[in-house]
Design a protein around this motif. Structure first.
Motif, PDB file in Angstrom:
ATOM      1  N   GLU A   1       0.840  -1.214   0.000  1.00 26.91           N
ATOM      2  CA  GLU A   1       0.000   0.000   0.000  1.00 26.91           C
ATOM      3  C   GLU A   1       0.870   1.258   0.000  1.00 26.91           C
ATOM      4  OE1 GLU A   1      -2.271   0.484   3.564  1.00 26.91           O
ATOM      5  OE2 GLU A   1      -0.641  -0.219   4.844  1.00 26.91           O
ATOM      6  N   ARG A   2       0.312   2.337  -0.479  1.00 27.19           N
ATOM      7  CA  ARG A   2       1.021   3.613  -0.505  1.00 27.19           C
ATOM      8  C   ARG A   2       1.061   4.181   0.909  1.00 27.19           C
ATOM      9  NH1 ARG A   2       2.454   7.701  -3.981  1.00 27.19           N
ATOM     10  NH2 ARG A   2       2.225   9.839  -3.179  1.00 27.19           N
ATOM     11  N   HIS A   3       2.227   4.714   1.287  1.00 23.15           N
ATOM     12  CA  HIS A   3       2.384   5.265   2.637  1.00 23.15           C
ATOM     13  C   HIS A   3       1.529   6.525   2.779  1.00 23.15           C
ATOM     14  CE1 HIS A   3       4.171   6.627   6.390  1.00 23.15           C
ATOM     15  NE2 HIS A   3       4.821   5.468   6.460  1.00 23.15           N
TER      16      HIS A   3
ATOM     17  N   LEU B   1      12.309   2.431   1.326  1.00 18.33           N
ATOM     18  CA  LEU B   1      11.825   3.092   2.538  1.00 18.33           C
ATOM     19  C   LEU B   1      12.043   4.600   2.491  1.00 18.33           C
ATOM     20  CD1 LEU B   1      13.045   0.476   5.171  1.00 18.33           C
ATOM     21  CD2 LEU B   1      10.730   0.810   4.294  1.00 18.33           C
ATOM     22  N   ALA B   2      13.121   5.054   1.827  1.00 28.30           N
ATOM     23  CA  ALA B   2      13.350   6.489   1.705  1.00 28.30           C
ATOM     24  C   ALA B   2      12.251   7.142   0.880  1.00 28.30           C
ATOM     25  CB  ALA B   2      14.710   6.753   1.074  1.00 28.30           C
ATOM     26  N   LEU B   3      11.775   6.439  -0.123  1.00 30.14           N
ATOM     27  CA  LEU B   3      10.655   6.972  -0.905  1.00 30.14           C
ATOM     28  C   LEU B   3       9.397   7.060  -0.048  1.00 30.14           C
ATOM     29  CD1 LEU B   3      11.232   5.118  -4.298  1.00 30.14           C
ATOM     30  CD2 LEU B   3      11.772   7.497  -3.716  1.00 30.14           C
TER      31      LEU B   3
ATOM     32  N   THR C   1       7.108  10.355   0.763  1.00 29.21           N
ATOM     33  CA  THR C   1       5.652  10.362   0.626  1.00 29.21           C
ATOM     34  C   THR C   1       4.979  10.795   1.919  1.00 29.21           C
ATOM     35  OG1 THR C   1       5.801   8.550  -0.981  1.00 29.21           O
ATOM     36  CG2 THR C   1       3.654   8.916   0.065  1.00 29.21           C
ATOM     37  N   ALA C   2       5.497  10.290   3.048  1.00 27.05           N
ATOM     38  CA  ALA C   2       4.888  10.617   4.347  1.00 27.05           C
ATOM     39  C   ALA C   2       5.062  12.086   4.702  1.00 27.05           C
ATOM     40  CB  ALA C   2       5.502   9.744   5.432  1.00 27.05           C
TER      41      ALA C   2
ATOM     42  N   SER D   1      18.506  10.878  -5.832  1.00 27.78           N
ATOM     43  CA  SER D   1      17.206  11.387  -6.269  1.00 27.78           C
ATOM     44  C   SER D   1      16.375  11.860  -5.084  1.00 27.78           C
ATOM     45  CB  SER D   1      16.445  10.299  -7.044  1.00 27.78           C
ATOM     46  OG  SER D   1      16.042   9.252  -6.176  1.00 27.78           O
ATOM     47  N   VAL D   2      16.634  11.307  -3.893  1.00 27.49           N
ATOM     48  CA  VAL D   2      15.890  11.702  -2.695  1.00 27.49           C
ATOM     49  C   VAL D   2      16.605  12.828  -1.963  1.00 27.49           C
ATOM     50  CG1 VAL D   2      15.036  10.931  -0.444  1.00 27.49           C
ATOM     51  CG2 VAL D   2      14.832   9.436  -2.436  1.00 27.49           C
TER      52      VAL D   2
END
Length: 646
Positions: free
Chosen positions: A552-554, A578-580, A584-585, A608-609
């Motif tokens: 699921e999307r965070h 997890l960094a993505l 998102t969060a 990229s993050v």
């Protein structure tokens, strides 16, 4: 006729350093035993000084003798030697008074109770051992050669103004190190003064009443009035009292932390309002941290300081608004710099500890090597500063480089305000001064944060090799942001291992004034989401708490734009996904990655993050700075026993 040997039987010393009034019986072998600071070294110093005075037939300068005086109300120093030759007793006494305006020297020799020599200020009488045949006697022991350097060179007495430059030693500590330092400080805007003769004409031009005062009250008072134009004289007087009252019952570092807080945050005083019916609280600023021009920068060389028992003369003390922030101690170019730490600095901490209540950092140099450290730093933690403005500068080990890096007024205020920490360690409270690479790296990151709109919250990758103090750099960065960058900032510190999470949390928690809430350590996914929905300055969590179930999307946890996510070792493989989730969060947060190893091929998602490198301090630089122990590899091929095939 053979010469008879004279054996010293007794030595009497009065008013020399800590030796108020002692008599030592002497044998062919005499052993001095006693606890630290009980005066053993001072007995040896007394013997050495006495030998020099007797064999060289000249006395040291008045100023030096003044430093020997017992710190009470004594005015005279007395040495008395008792010897015996063929059962005949002889007593020699040398007494002198170190008064610039009224110097006094007296010698007396008694043999078998008969006064053989009696001299005052170089003139007197001498007679034979029968007390007869008196004649006029002139002694060379008169006051005084004018300069400390002259004591060892037997130049005829003259005033200091008569000493020509060509007579000075061109290779001395003063000529090669102290004077260039003073000249550079002057160039950078410091007022400077040689204070060797500060009290020679009575009143001190610095406004000190006694040598025991280490704060320059007139300069402090003027700074309070200048920086706090609405403060009443009562408030200023109370603020000065709060800063200067004795802290002798505290340890040096505890006193230093207390005063550092006052300097940084201001002095809170309670004063009566004009009607006299109530009281009001005011906070008086001691230093203008933002505008260097509003402060008073003064450097005093050869500054006498009296402690409980001793008077010492550090080479150079730098005052900001009358507060002695920097202690500088120099050695000749041919003397190992460690002597400045082991001999001078340690001695000052024992004899004039109140100077260190106010100290920001300590600077040691012999011209070739120059290092800086905090008052609790061991020798291994005194460090060079090789760059001034940027990590891209070629490293340069020089006296000028470290002085410009630390003593230029704006940088000095930045270092003192934002790059000092107090931390509870295993051995007790310690004071931490940032290293050069931490100072430059943190300020690079602050600059990146100030460009948050342009870099879209990608503050960069902070690559400082393992063992170089990344956790301290994190802490310095966060603390400077909270103090200097407008906003209601929250820092989310993220790791991927429980032991690392605990370690970083303990680093922050053990640092004075950082964590005021104990519930900021996320224990579960639900707890993390709760903390992010509240208002905290710091939140500590494992990266795994950003996981989701079933792909699921965070969910979005906060849309605040004043959240900074600090991740440690962000390029590990599990961070890619997890960094993505973190991004998102916290869609409007800023992200910075701290790592001890460089990004490798295949870790481009990290960039990229987080963005590109914001600061680099690699392994080779760390080795050269002695911040990391070098690693050596030995290529070996294991020898395997041959297996029998019989």
């Amino acid at each position: 006729m053979s010469k008879q040997k004279a054996f010293l039987e007794k030595l009497h010393i009065k008013n020399f350093l800590s030796l108020r009034n002692i008599t030592l019986p002497l044998k062919s072998l005499t052993v001095l035993v006693g606890p630290n600071a009980s005066g053993k070294s001072n007995v040896l110093s007394a013997l050495y000084s006495l030998r020099s005075m007797m064999t060289d037939e000249k006395l040291p300068p008045v100023e030096l003798v003044q430093s020997y005086l017992w710190a009470g109300k004594a005015s005279h120093i007395t040495f008395q030697l008792q010897t015996e030759v063929k059962e005949t007793s002889a007593i020699y006494e040398l007494e002198f008074k170190a008064d610039v305006h009224n110097p006094f020297v007296a010698e007396e020799l008694l043999v078998a109770g008969i006064k053989i020599i009696s001299v005052e200020n170089g003139k007197g009488e001498v007679q034979d051992e029968n007390g007869k045949n008196k004649t006029t006697y002139t002694s060379n022991k008169v006051f005084f050669l004018p300069d400390l350097q002259e004591w060892s060179s037997a130049v005829p007495p003259q005033t200091s103004s008569q000493i020509q430059p060509e007579q000075m030693n061109p290779y001395s500590e003063d000529e090669l190190i102290e004077q260039p330092t003073i000249n550079l400080l002057t160039e950078m805007g410091w007022e400077t003064r040689n204070c060797h003769n500060e009290f020679n004409r009575g009143d001190s031009p610095l406004g000190r009443h006694t040598k025991s005062e280490v704060v320059l009250i007139p300069r402090l008072q003027a700074a309070f009035a200048r920086l706090n134009p609405n403060a009443t004289p009562e408030a200023i007087a109370k603020a000065i009292e709060e800063l200067t009252h004795s802290r002798s019952l505290m340890s040096i570092v505890e006193a230093n932390r207390e005063i550092y807080t006052l300097l940084k945050d201001g002095v809170r005083v309670t004063v009566s309002d004009p009607s006299g019916d109530s009281e009001a609280t005011e906070v008086l600023q001691v230093i203008d941290w933002n505008t260097p021009e509003n402060n008073d920068f003064f450097a005093a060389s050869q500054f006498w300081i009296t402690g409980e028992m001793y008077t010492k003369r550090p080479d150079l003390i730098c005052f900001v608004n009358g507060i002695p922030l920097i202690l500088m101690e120099f050695k000749r170019i041919d003397v190992n710099l460690y002597a400045a730490y082991n001999d001078n600095l340690r001695d000052y901490k024992d004899t004039i500890p109140h100077l260190f209540w106010y100290n920001a950092f300590i600077f040691l140099s012999n011209g070739t090597d120059s290092k800086v450290g905090s008052l609790t730093a061991s020798w291994e933690h005194f460090a060079e500063w090789k760059r001034i403005h940027s990590e891209n500068e070629p490293p340069k080990i020089s006296l000028e480089t470290i002085l410009r890096a630390l003593c230029e007024p704006q940088r000095l205020l930045d270092v003192v305000e934002n790059f000092i920490l107090f931390m509870e360690a295993q051995g007790g409270l310690i004071k931490i001064l940032a290293k050069n690479h931490q100072y430059l790296g943190v300020n690079n990151t602050i600059a990146s944060l100030n460009q948050i709109q342009d870099n879209q919250g990608k503050l960069g990758v902070f690559w400082h090799t393992q063992g170089s103090g990344k956790s301290i750099s994190m802490l310095l960065f966060a603390q400077k942001v909270l103090r200097k960058v407008p906003g209601n900032w929250t820092f989310v510190v993220v790791t991927d291992r429980k032991e690392l999470d605990d370690q970083i949390y303990k680093t922050f928690a053990s640092t004075s004034g950082v964590l005021t809430q104990q519930e900021v350590h996320a224990e579960r996914v639900v707890h993390l989401r709760q903390l992010l929905s509240e208002d905290h300055r710091y939140i500590f969590t494992l990266i795994q708490k950003f996981q989701t179930q079933g792909g699921e999307r965070h969910p979005i946890l906060s849309e605040r734009s004043d959240i900074v996510v600090i991740t440690d070792e962000a390029h590990r493989s599990q961070y890619d996904t997890l960094a993505l989730n973190m991004r998102t969060a916290l869609p409007n947060a800023a992200f910075i990655a701290f790592t001890g190893t460089p990004l490798m091929a295949g870790e481009e998602k990290t960039k990229s993050v987080f963005g590109d490198y914001v600061s680099v301090y690699d392994f080779n630089q760390s080795i050269l700075d002695r911040a990391t122990v070098p690693l050596y590899y030995e290529n070996r091929v294991p020898t395997l026993p041959e297996k029998s095939t019989g």
